[in-house]
Design a protein around this motif. Structure first.
Motif, mmCIF file in Angstrom:
data_model
loop_
_atom_site.group_PDB
_atom_site.id
_atom_site.type_symbol
_atom_site.label_atom_id
_atom_site.label_comp_id
_atom_site.label_asym_id
_atom_site.label_seq_id
_atom_site.Cartn_x
_atom_site.Cartn_y
_atom_site.Cartn_z
ATOM 1 N N VAL A 1 21.402 38.651 34.304
ATOM 2 C CA VAL A 1 22.344 37.536 34.295
ATOM 3 C C VAL A 1 23.732 38.116 34.063
ATOM 4 O O VAL A 1 24.031 38.616 32.976
ATOM 5 C CB VAL A 1 21.981 36.502 33.218
ATOM 6 C CG1 VAL A 1 22.977 35.344 33.236
ATOM 7 C CG2 VAL A 1 20.559 35.987 33.428
ATOM 8 N N VAL A 2 24.552 38.080 35.084
ATOM 9 C CA VAL A 2 25.878 38.697 35.018
ATOM 10 C C VAL A 2 26.904 37.553 34.940
ATOM 11 O O VAL A 2 26.807 36.717 34.055
ATOM 12 C CB VAL A 2 26.106 39.636 36.222
ATOM 13 C CG1 VAL A 2 27.318 40.529 35.983
ATOM 14 C CG2 VAL A 2 24.878 40.555 36.432
ATOM 15 N N SER A 3 27.854 37.490 35.837
ATOM 16 C CA SER A 3 28.862 36.437 35.793
ATOM 17 C C SER A 3 29.749 36.530 37.011
ATOM 18 O O SER A 3 29.967 37.616 37.562
ATOM 19 C CB SER A 3 29.736 36.570 34.534
ATOM 20 O OG SER A 3 30.853 35.709 34.577
ATOM 21 N N LEU A 4 30.284 35.390 37.422
ATOM 22 C CA LEU A 4 31.288 35.368 38.476
ATOM 23 C C LEU A 4 32.518 36.187 38.077
ATOM 24 O O LEU A 4 33.242 36.687 38.928
ATOM 25 C CB LEU A 4 31.700 33.922 38.759
ATOM 26 C CG LEU A 4 31.715 33.463 40.224
ATOM 27 C CD1 LEU A 4 30.360 33.642 40.873
ATOM 28 C CD2 LEU A 4 32.144 31.998 40.302
ATOM 29 N N SER A 5 32.715 36.338 36.769
ATOM 30 C CA SER A 5 33.867 37.102 36.275
ATOM 31 C C SER A 5 33.811 38.561 36.671
ATOM 32 O O SER A 5 34.831 39.248 36.635
ATOM 33 C CB SER A 5 33.951 36.993 34.747
ATOM 34 O OG SER A 5 34.142 35.664 34.345
ATOM 35 N N GLY A 6 32.628 39.041 37.031
ATOM 36 C CA GLY A 6 32.494 40.430 37.433
ATOM 37 C C GLY A 6 32.948 40.702 38.850
ATOM 38 O O GLY A 6 32.961 41.862 39.286
ATOM 39 N N LEU A 7 33.347 39.657 39.579
ATOM 40 C CA LEU A 7 33.715 39.820 40.990
ATOM 41 C C LEU A 7 35.211 39.978 41.214
ATOM 42 O O LEU A 7 35.639 40.288 42.331
ATOM 43 C CB LEU A 7 33.220 38.627 41.802
ATOM 44 C CG LEU A 7 31.718 38.351 41.772
ATOM 45 C CD1 LEU A 7 31.402 37.125 42.615
ATOM 46 C CD2 LEU A 7 30.939 39.553 42.282
ATOM 47 N N GLY A 8 36.012 39.733 40.204
ATOM 48 C CA GLY A 8 37.458 39.815 40.385
ATOM 49 C C GLY A 8 38.174 39.697 39.055
ATOM 50 O O GLY A 8 37.540 39.513 38.008
ATOM 51 N N PRO A 9 39.502 39.791 39.049
ATOM 52 C CA PRO A 9 40.264 39.763 37.802
ATOM 53 C C PRO A 9 40.162 38.407 37.111
ATOM 54 O O PRO A 9 40.204 37.356 37.755
ATOM 55 C CB PRO A 9 41.699 40.040 38.264
ATOM 56 C CG PRO A 9 41.733 39.601 39.692
ATOM 57 C CD PRO A 9 40.373 39.917 40.236
ATOM 58 N N THR A 10 40.029 38.446 35.789
ATOM 59 C CA THR A 10 39.907 37.220 35.008
ATOM 60 C C THR A 10 40.879 37.281 33.832
ATOM 61 O O THR A 10 40.492 37.659 32.721
ATOM 62 C CB THR A 10 38.469 37.032 34.495
ATOM 63 O OG1 THR A 10 38.036 38.264 33.863
ATOM 64 C CG2 THR A 10 37.520 36.713 35.626
ATOM 65 N N PRO A 11 42.146 36.944 34.050
ATOM 66 C CA PRO A 11 43.133 36.957 32.966
ATOM 67 C C PRO A 11 42.682 36.102 31.790
ATOM 68 O O PRO A 11 42.199 34.984 31.967
ATOM 69 C CB PRO A 11 44.387 36.377 33.628
ATOM 70 C CG PRO A 11 44.220 36.688 35.078
ATOM 71 C CD PRO A 11 42.751 36.562 35.344
ATOM 72 N N GLY A 12 42.853 36.640 30.597
ATOM 73 C CA GLY A 12 42.336 35.987 29.400
ATOM 74 C C GLY A 12 40.940 36.464 29.051
ATOM 75 O O GLY A 12 40.467 36.266 27.933
ATOM 76 N N PHE A 13 40.279 37.102 30.023
ATOM 77 C CA PHE A 13 38.912 37.600 29.848
ATOM 78 C C PHE A 13 38.804 39.037 30.359
ATOM 79 O O PHE A 13 37.816 39.409 30.976
ATOM 80 C CB PHE A 13 37.912 36.726 30.607
ATOM 81 C CG PHE A 13 37.927 35.291 30.199
ATOM 82 C CD1 PHE A 13 37.043 34.821 29.248
ATOM 83 C CD2 PHE A 13 38.840 34.410 30.749
ATOM 84 C CE1 PHE A 13 37.057 33.494 28.860
ATOM 85 C CE2 PHE A 13 38.866 33.080 30.372
ATOM 86 C CZ PHE A 13 37.975 32.617 29.416
#
Length: 269
Positions: free
Chosen positions: A137-149
């Protein structure tokens, strides 16, 4: 339905971070399919509570995913119960802060749990599994920049890269094991509610809504036994993340605008 297992042995599934949320949901779905569940969580009481709710046989074990030896102990215990055919690396932590403001412990824990925990779990699974699926279980956040994260997104990007490489290596070695990566958008769990008060969490609320646990569980279960190596939920948000990664100059201008929309929605909750 009882899943197939070698030589009449019961099929066993291991789920990390199963004390609540997505992990508990996946444990319930796997139990309904007839697996003997090994329910693990850093919170031993939460693992026990989940195990008690399952319809089928279950074994609860405490597990700090940062400890590779603890993963191996869980793997050996699971293998003693039957054939381990599913291993779910679900345990994770969510951190949100400006990249330069995150504390030392927060950064270290984010990578130790989200990245190294998944790596250690995958290695332990490969050691005891003769066939079946490792679901990460990963995350959509692993596909591109996530400012704040920034730390969270980077930890998930590394976890996704490892998952994909492991799947390719296992196929090349002709091991009948599949590694599947589940990349959901923001899910309505306690991880999200615990950070929703922070302005740095604005990007969590830029979608039309938060995903339900059931939606993510259904997507994860659909990956098991399939040829699909990765599933993003929803697909259109994944496309936006990939565009941000491919066009960093555009993302630098666009993402702050989108974040302001998310901030308004966060404050209106």
């Amino acid at each position: 339905m009882q899943p197939a297992a070698g030589q009449g042995r019961v099929a066993v599934a291991v789920v990390t971070g199963a004390g609540r949320g997505i992990g508990a949901g996946l444990a319930a779905a796997l139990s309904a399919r007839g697996h003997h569940l090994v329910v693990t969580d850093v919170d031993a009481a939460a693992a026990e509570a989940t195990a008690e709710t399952l319809d089928g046989p279950a074994t609860a074990m405490p597990l700090d995913v940062r400890d590779p030896s603890a993963h191996r102990a869980v793997a050996l215990a699971a293998a003693a119960l039957g054939d381990v055919t599913v291993w779910v690396n679900n345990a994770g932590v969510l951190s949100t802060a400006a990249a330069w403001e995150a504390g030392d412990d927060e950064v270290s824990t984010t990578f130790e749990v989200n990245t190294l925990g998944l790596v250690h779990g995958s290695r332990a699974a490969v050691d005891v599994m003769r066939r079946g699926d490792i679901l990460n279980v990963v995350s959509l956040s692993g596909l591109g920049p996530t400012p704040g994260f920034a730390a969270y997104g980077a930890s998930k990007a590394a976890a996704l890269s490892y998952s994909q490489a492991l799947d390719i290596e296992l196929a090349a070695a002709r091991r009948p094991l599949r590694v599947r990566a589940l990349c959901p958008d923001v899910v309505d769990t306690s991880l999200v509610s615990n950070v929703a008060h922070r302005p740095s969490a604005a990007l969590l609320f830029t979608g039309s809504r938060l995903l339900s646990i059931d939606e993510v569980v259904d997507a994860g279960m659909g990956l098991l036994g399939s040829r699909r190596a990765m599933r993003t939920v929803p697909g259109w948000r994944a496309a936006l993340q990939r565009t941000s990664a491919a066009l960093p100059g555009v993302a630098r201008l666009a993402v702050p605008i989108v974040a302001r929309v998310g901030e308004r929605r966060r404050l209106s909750r």
